[in-house]
Design a protein around this motif. Structure first.
Motif, short mmCIF file in Angstrom:
data_model
loop_
_atom_site.label_atom_id
_atom_site.label_comp_id
_atom_site.label_asym_id
_atom_site.label_seq_id
_atom_site.Cartn_x
_atom_site.Cartn_y
_atom_site.Cartn_z
N GLY A 262 0.81 -1.21 0.00
CA GLY A 262 0.00 0.00 0.00
C GLY A 262 0.84 1.26 0.00
O GLY A 262 0.55 2.22 -0.71
N GLY A 263 1.93 1.24 0.79
CA GLY A 263 2.83 2.38 0.82
C GLY A 263 3.47 2.63 -0.54
O GLY A 263 3.64 3.78 -0.95
N ALA A 264 3.80 1.54 -1.24
CA ALA A 264 4.42 1.67 -2.57
C ALA A 264 3.44 2.28 -3.57
O ALA A 264 3.81 3.16 -4.36
CB ALA A 264 4.89 0.31 -3.05
N LEU A 265 2.19 1.84 -3.54
CA LEU A 265 1.19 2.36 -4.48
C LEU A 265 0.89 3.83 -4.20
O LEU A 265 0.80 4.65 -5.14
CB LEU A 265 -0.09 1.53 -4.39
N ILE A 266 0.74 4.18 -2.93
CA ILE A 266 0.49 5.58 -2.59
C ILE A 266 1.73 6.42 -2.91
O ILE A 266 1.62 7.56 -3.38
CB ILE A 266 0.11 5.70 -1.11
N GLY A 267 2.92 5.84 -2.69
CA GLY A 267 4.15 6.53 -3.04
C GLY A 267 4.26 6.78 -4.54
O GLY A 267 4.73 7.84 -4.97
N LEU A 268 3.86 5.80 -5.35
CA LEU A 268 3.85 5.99 -6.80
C LEU A 268 3.00 7.19 -7.19
O LEU A 268 3.40 8.02 -8.02
CB LEU A 268 3.30 4.74 -7.48
N MET A 269 1.84 7.28 -6.58
CA MET A 269 0.94 8.40 -6.86
C MET A 269 1.57 9.72 -6.44
O MET A 269 1.58 10.70 -7.21
CB MET A 269 -0.39 8.17 -6.11
N PHE A 270 2.11 9.76 -5.24
CA PHE A 270 2.74 10.98 -4.74
C PHE A 270 3.90 11.39 -5.63
O PHE A 270 4.02 12.55 -6.03
CB PHE A 270 3.22 10.77 -3.30
N GLY B 141 -2.82 7.80 2.70
CA GLY B 141 -1.92 7.17 3.66
C GLY B 141 -2.60 6.98 5.00
O GLY B 141 -2.54 5.88 5.59
N TRP B 142 -3.26 8.02 5.49
CA TRP B 142 -3.99 7.90 6.75
C TRP B 142 -5.10 6.86 6.65
O TRP B 142 -5.25 6.01 7.53
CB TRP B 142 -4.60 9.25 7.13
N GLY B 143 -5.88 6.94 5.58
CA GLY B 143 -7.01 6.02 5.43
C GLY B 143 -6.59 4.58 5.28
O GLY B 143 -7.19 3.67 5.88
N PHE B 144 -5.53 4.34 4.51
CA PHE B 144 -5.08 2.96 4.28
C PHE B 144 -4.55 2.32 5.56
O PHE B 144 -4.91 1.18 5.89
CB PHE B 144 -4.01 2.93 3.18
N THR B 145 -3.69 3.03 6.28
CA THR B 145 -3.14 2.44 7.51
C THR B 145 -4.22 2.26 8.57
O THR B 145 -4.18 1.30 9.35
CB THR B 145 -1.99 3.31 8.07
N GLN B 146 -5.22 3.15 8.60
CA GLN B 146 -6.34 2.97 9.52
C GLN B 146 -7.15 1.74 9.15
O GLN B 146 -7.57 0.97 10.04
CB GLN B 146 -7.24 4.21 9.50
N LEU B 147 -7.34 1.52 7.86
CA LEU B 147 -8.10 0.35 7.40
C LEU B 147 -7.38 -0.94 7.77
O LEU B 147 -8.00 -1.90 8.26
CB LEU B 147 -8.29 0.43 5.88
N SER C 207 0.77 8.41 8.04
CA SER C 207 0.71 8.81 6.65
C SER C 207 2.13 9.02 6.14
O SER C 207 3.09 8.52 6.73
CB SER C 207 -0.15 10.05 6.47
N LEU C 208 2.28 9.79 5.09
CA LEU C 208 3.57 9.92 4.42
C LEU C 208 4.58 10.67 5.30
O LEU C 208 4.24 11.66 5.95
CB LEU C 208 3.42 10.64 3.09
#
Length: 353
Positions: A19-27, A215-221, A234-235
């Protein structure tokens, strides 16, 4: 396959890393395209231009606040357990660390996230500065600089809990009001500067801010379905930089994989893809008018300051600011102040900026 099945198949830490990698790609992709840069925003303020770079940064922060506060208000995100609110904080660390980080940000021509994005575009100056930044972060966490960092942060500590949330001084809806007001200013400045700006991707600053909320939403989930204690976060770019440094040097002593482990390579690849797709990748070294010591000193200041302040412009300023942590906002203000004063001082002596 739902999230629970993914966790059962691959494990909590692997899912967090993915998840971090996918969100990082977007960022990384959209930060590269929008030229998202806190340093450039501060310089525009100091010069009185208030142009597109400031507008892009404000737009990103506004979207981060609006999106994060929306999922807080509806009850999905519970940020009270995060380190920004639930753990001990340091007022002295936020002020001193923020000022030092701001100084270093000007000297290295970019904050921690910007250095990573520029490195992926072939900028060797940013790559070297980023490596020095990571070494300094690790030295400040548990190395030679740790005693000095601990002394500064211990000067004025604050307990974790509701008192660290600035919104408890007003109302939970005030976060949405602040985000909306900031977004309105950003859109106004973008409209005014449209004729001057050559970047048609300024709007992508909004997706940079959205990555903070994801980032906040994914780690909370993940935390809500996992049987293990998962940090809601988050990031951030300071601690993950030190983690990857240790992971590269010694896999035996490296921390376990998690959200941070996936984030940095994701941001790097996202920025690299964007620069190649749009023909902006090129190797770039130190120019003749630049001073190597200038950049390396700035990287050391940023690394030491980031650990004292609890994060960088993104990790503390935007991620922590979006949940209205008092130390995060104090860090952000201190970074801006330190950067502005340093820019003015260097400009007055005609030093490379």
């Amino acid at each position: 396959m739902n999230l629970t099945n993914l966790i059962e198949t691959f494990g909590d830490h692997s899912v967090l890393a993915m998840g971090g990698a996918l969100i990082g790609l977007m960022f990384g992709f959209f930060a590269q395209r929008s030229k998202f840069c806190a340093r450039a925003a501060v310089i525009e303020c100091c010069d009185g231009t208030l142009g597109s770079r400031l507008a892009v940064w404000l737009l990103g922060f506004a979207v981060a606040i609006l999106a994060v506060q929306t999922i807080v208000v509806v009850g999905f995100l519970k940020p009270e357990s995060s380190r920004h609110l639930g753990a001990l904080g340091s007022i002295s660390g936020a002020v001193v660390g923020g000022l030092m980080f701001g100084m270093g940000m000007i000297m290295t021509r970019g904050c921690a996230s910007r250095l990573l994005i520029l490195s992926a575009n072939g900028n060797l100056r940013a790559l070297l500065s980023g490596l020095v930044f990571a070494v300094t972060v690790q030295a400040s966490i548990s190395g030679l600089l740790a005693p000095a960092r601990q002394w500064v942060t211990s000067l004025w500590m604050v307990e974790g809990g509701p008192d660290r949330n600035l919104l408890n001084l007003t109302t939970s809806w005030m976060g949405l009001v602040v985000g909306a007001a900031m977004g309105a200013v950003a859109l106004w400045r973008l409209r005014v500067s449209d004729t001057e700006s050559r970047n048609t991707w300024n709007w992508a600053g909004a997706l940079v801010g959205l990555a903070i909320a994801l980032g906040w939403g994914f780690t909370q989930l993940v935390a809500s379905v996992s049987f293990e204690p998962i940090a809601v976060q988050s990031l951030s770019f300071s601690s993950p930089s030190a983690e990857w440094l240790m992971r590269t040097l010694s896999t035996a002593t490296a921390p376990s994989f998690g959200f941070d482990a996936g984030l940095l390579p994701g941001v790097f690849i996202g920025s690299l893809v964007a620069s190649v797709m749009f023909g902006e990748f090129k190797f770039e070294g130190f120019q003749t008018e630049n001073k190597l010591g200038h950049y390396l000193t700035g990287a050391v200041l940023m690394g030491f300051g980031a650990v004292m302040a609890g994060g960088c412009t993104v990790g503390s300023g935007m991620s922590g600011g979006a949940i209205f942590s008092n130390t995060a906002w104090l860090t952000l203000v201190s970074i801006i102040l330190g950067a502005g004063l340093t820019y003015k001082a260097l400009k007055s002596i005609n030093s490379p900026i």
